[in-house]
Scaffold this active site. Structure first.
Site, PDB file in Angstrom:
ATOM      1  N   TYR A 144      29.465  70.744 -10.682  1.00 32.23           N
ATOM      2  CA  TYR A 144      29.000  72.238 -10.711  1.00 32.23           C
ATOM      3  C   TYR A 144      27.812  72.195 -11.215  1.00 32.23           C
ATOM      4  O   TYR A 144      27.250  71.742 -12.413  1.00 32.23           O
ATOM      5  CB  TYR A 144      30.029  72.848 -11.820  1.00 32.23           C
ATOM      6  CG  TYR A 144      29.993  74.308 -11.998  1.00 32.23           C
ATOM      7  CD1 TYR A 144      30.352  75.005 -10.928  1.00 32.23           C
ATOM      8  CD2 TYR A 144      29.797  74.523 -13.250  1.00 32.23           C
ATOM      9  CE1 TYR A 144      30.024  76.442 -11.184  1.00 32.23           C
ATOM     10  CE2 TYR A 144      29.410  76.133 -13.347  1.00 32.23           C
ATOM     11  CZ  TYR A 144      29.632  77.003 -12.476  1.00 32.23           C
ATOM     12  OH  TYR A 144      29.496  78.229 -12.614  1.00 32.23           O
ATOM     13  N   ASP A 239      21.371  67.236 -13.666  1.00 30.77           N
ATOM     14  CA  ASP A 239      22.088  68.537 -14.195  1.00 30.77           C
ATOM     15  C   ASP A 239      22.553  68.151 -15.802  1.00 30.77           C
ATOM     16  O   ASP A 239      23.688  67.544 -15.689  1.00 30.77           O
ATOM     17  CB  ASP A 239      22.905  69.293 -13.334  1.00 30.77           C
ATOM     18  CG  ASP A 239      23.349  70.451 -14.162  1.00 30.77           C
ATOM     19  OD1 ASP A 239      23.362  70.694 -15.404  1.00 30.77           O
ATOM     20  OD2 ASP A 239      24.184  71.107 -13.207  1.00 30.77           O
ATOM     21  N   LYS A 267      23.465  75.388 -22.577  1.00 28.06           N
ATOM     22  CA  LYS A 267      24.528  75.028 -23.513  1.00 28.06           C
ATOM     23  C   LYS A 267      23.870  74.690 -24.769  1.00 28.06           C
ATOM     24  O   LYS A 267      23.605  75.524 -25.572  1.00 28.06           O
ATOM     25  CB  LYS A 267      25.782  74.013 -23.073  1.00 28.06           C
ATOM     26  CG  LYS A 267      26.390  74.530 -21.769  1.00 28.06           C
ATOM     27  CD  LYS A 267      27.635  73.935 -21.099  1.00 28.06           C
ATOM     28  CE  LYS A 267      28.248  75.072 -20.165  1.00 28.06           C
ATOM     29  NZ  LYS A 267      28.529  74.261 -18.897  1.00 28.06           N
TER      30      LYS A 267
HETATM   31  C1  LIG Z   1      28.163  75.271 -17.532  1.00 28.82           C
HETATM   32  C2  LIG Z   1      27.048  74.414 -16.606  1.00 28.82           C
HETATM   33  C3  LIG Z   1      26.328  75.070 -15.624  1.00 28.82           C
HETATM   34  C4  LIG Z   1      26.044  76.623 -15.692  1.00 28.82           C
HETATM   35  O1  LIG Z   1      25.693  77.048 -16.877  1.00 28.82           O
HETATM   36  P1  LIG Z   1      25.797  78.455 -17.244  1.00 28.82           P
HETATM   37  O2  LIG Z   1      25.297  78.697 -18.522  1.00 28.82           O
HETATM   38  O3  LIG Z   1      27.339  78.830 -17.423  1.00 28.82           O
HETATM   39  O4  LIG Z   1      25.451  79.390 -16.223  1.00 28.82           O
HETATM   40  C5  LIG Z   1      25.348  74.442 -14.832  1.00 28.82           C
HETATM   41  N1  LIG Z   1      25.592  72.955 -14.857  1.00 28.82           N
HETATM   42  C6  LIG Z   1      26.519  72.325 -15.399  1.00 28.82           C
HETATM   43  C7  LIG Z   1      26.777  70.802 -15.407  1.00 28.82           C
HETATM   44  C8  LIG Z   1      27.363  73.059 -16.456  1.00 28.82           C
HETATM   45  O5  LIG Z   1      28.384  72.416 -16.997  1.00 28.82           O
END
Ligand SMILES: *Cc1c(COP(=O)(O)O)cnc(C)c1O
Length: 427
Positions: A144, A239, A267
């Site tokens: 994701y 990511d 995060k």
């Molecule tokens: C949470 C997450 C996102 C998206 O971040 P948001 O702040 O919710 O938009 C993107 N990549 C990864 C791996 C994530 O866990």
């Protein structure tokens, strides 16, 4: 356990907010029932609108590696707020946060702060396309990268939970630019490169998958990806929105000794406030406006409160012994979950990297999306409610990580393990 006040609030919220929530997984769609409305958190615990308390392993889905309302973060935000909450002009804290991040992750020579992980991934991909002059992207089944159009293809937890492999409202043409390979399967990536010669701008990957439950990269997988990208003139994007400052201070790239071309963060770098960042090779980042032709902007980007919280959080994490402590607490949680399953004869496969882990209700190892997806989600839902009733709050979906924070203690983890054993015994 009574949830009367949460039920009333949830009924009111559903009239005004789709599903009553501002992010789908919070609605408990995968496990049923009423989500507790949270009123406060302190350390490893949260309290709901009916006065129930829970030992929290969600940690706001990853950011709260220090626990709730950590004094350093609270003080930093209060002090920043008193000086003004937004200027739309450069501030020194943005530079300080950028320096902390670039020192932690040497692959990041330049970076830009944004407001969410979604924005970070979306912007990193745009700049990779601008740099390479190509349009196609390879992502992995079950990974994701936020909810930008074109990334909602086989995107793990949210999509898996709701059975929507590709969101409605995404033009087919956008999704067609996204090619999907299998995580931990290099030949599936090679095949896509072979079929799309000189068309692939980038490969984006969660270096440790977190959105299909935690799945570690197989030996050689990440290095193999970098080699395939180099051989084909494509950029490698890590990511690290979950893994950055989580699986090591320098993220998965430190833990697995990698140097991606671009990195997405979010995060933890916001300490619980809304922040994201993307950065990497200076020659690529110089494509961003105003230096280059790739436009990307934000009214609240580099916000004073968010950068104050992020700096305070990273400074705490830079102290000696922090990652050893997280590793030890994570290992205790893993051992407790395994022991719980063994004690009552329930098959669980526990995957863990540092302080992020998932207990899959599966009888065999989980190394791919397909193996994760074969878990018994009905059992997970019953387990989830069993834990919640017993005062332990975990993610309301099988395909998510549990996060251990520095505010957790061995006693708390032993308590959670005992509750897990009881919850599994009544499955
Ligand atoms: C949470 C997450 C996102 C998206 O971040 P948001 O702040 O919710 O938009 C993107 N990549 C990864 C791996 C994530 O866990």
């Amino acid at each position: 356990m009574r949830l009367d006040n949460s039920e009333r609030l949830f009924a009111r919220a559903r009239r005004l907010i789709p599903g009553g929530v501002n992010s789908p997984v919070r609605s408990f769609g995968a496990v049923g029932g009423t989500p507790p409305f949270i009123v406060s958190g302190s350390g490893a615990r949260v309290r709901d609108a009916d006065g129930n308390e829970y030992l929290d392993f969600v940690g706001s889905w990853g950011p709260l590696v220090l626990g709730h309302a950590h004094p350093s973060v609270v003080e930093a935000v209060q002090r920043a707020a008193a000086d003004g909450t937004s200027f739309g002009a450069p501030t020194e804290r943005e530079l300080e946060l950028a320096e902390l991040i670039t020192r932690a992750m040497p692959s990041i020579e330049m970076l830009r702060l944004v407001n969410s992980g979604t924005e970070a991934a979306m912007s990193a991909i745009r700049i990779a396309r601008a740099y390479t002059g190509r349009s196609k992207l390879i992502k992995f089944n079950g990974n994701y990268h936020g909810h930008a159009d074109g990334l909602l293809v086989k995107a793990g937890s949210g999509a898996a939970t709701y059975g929507v492999p590709t969101s409605a409202g995404v033009p087919l043409g956008y999704a067609a630019e996204t090619l999907v390979a299998e995580y931990n399967d290099l030949p599936s990536v090679e095949a896509l490169f072979d079929a799309n010669v000189n068309q692939i701008a980038a490969v984006i990957v969660e270096p440790v998958a977190g959105n299909m439950g935690v799945v570690a990269p197989a030996d050689g997988f990440l290095a193999g990806l970098h080699r395939l990208c180099d051989d084909n003139g494509a950029l490698l994007i890590f990511d690290e929105v979950i893994t950055g400052f989580r699986v090591a201070y320098g993220g998965a790239q430190e833990r697995y000794r990698m140097r991606p071309d671009l990195t997405c963060l979010g995060k933890i770098i916001g300490g619980g406030l809304p922040v994201g960042a993307y950065g990497g090779r200076a020659d690529v980042m110089q494509m961003a406006a105003p230096l280059g032709p790739a436009y990307q902007a934000g009214t609240l980007s580099g916000n004073p409160l968010a950068t104050a919280a992020g700096i305070a959080c990273l400074q705490e994490l830079a102290k000696p012994g922090v990652y050893e402590a997280l590793e030890a607490l994570g290992a205790e949680t893993e051992a407790g979950l395994r022991a719980a399953g063994d004690a009552v004869g329930v098959e669980v496969t526990v995957n863990r990297v540092g302080s992020a882990l998932t207990a899959f209700f599966a009888g065999s190892p989980v190394t791919t999306w397909e193996e994760a997806a074969s878990s018994d989600t009905g059992r997970y839902a019953a387990f989830f409610h069993g834990l919640l009733q017993r005062g332990v709050y975990v993610a309301p979906s099988q395909f998510e990580a549990a996060f251990v924070s520095l505010a957790h203690t061995s006693e708390g983890i032993a308590f959670a393990a005992e509750q897990a054993r009881e919850a599994m015994a009544s499955l």
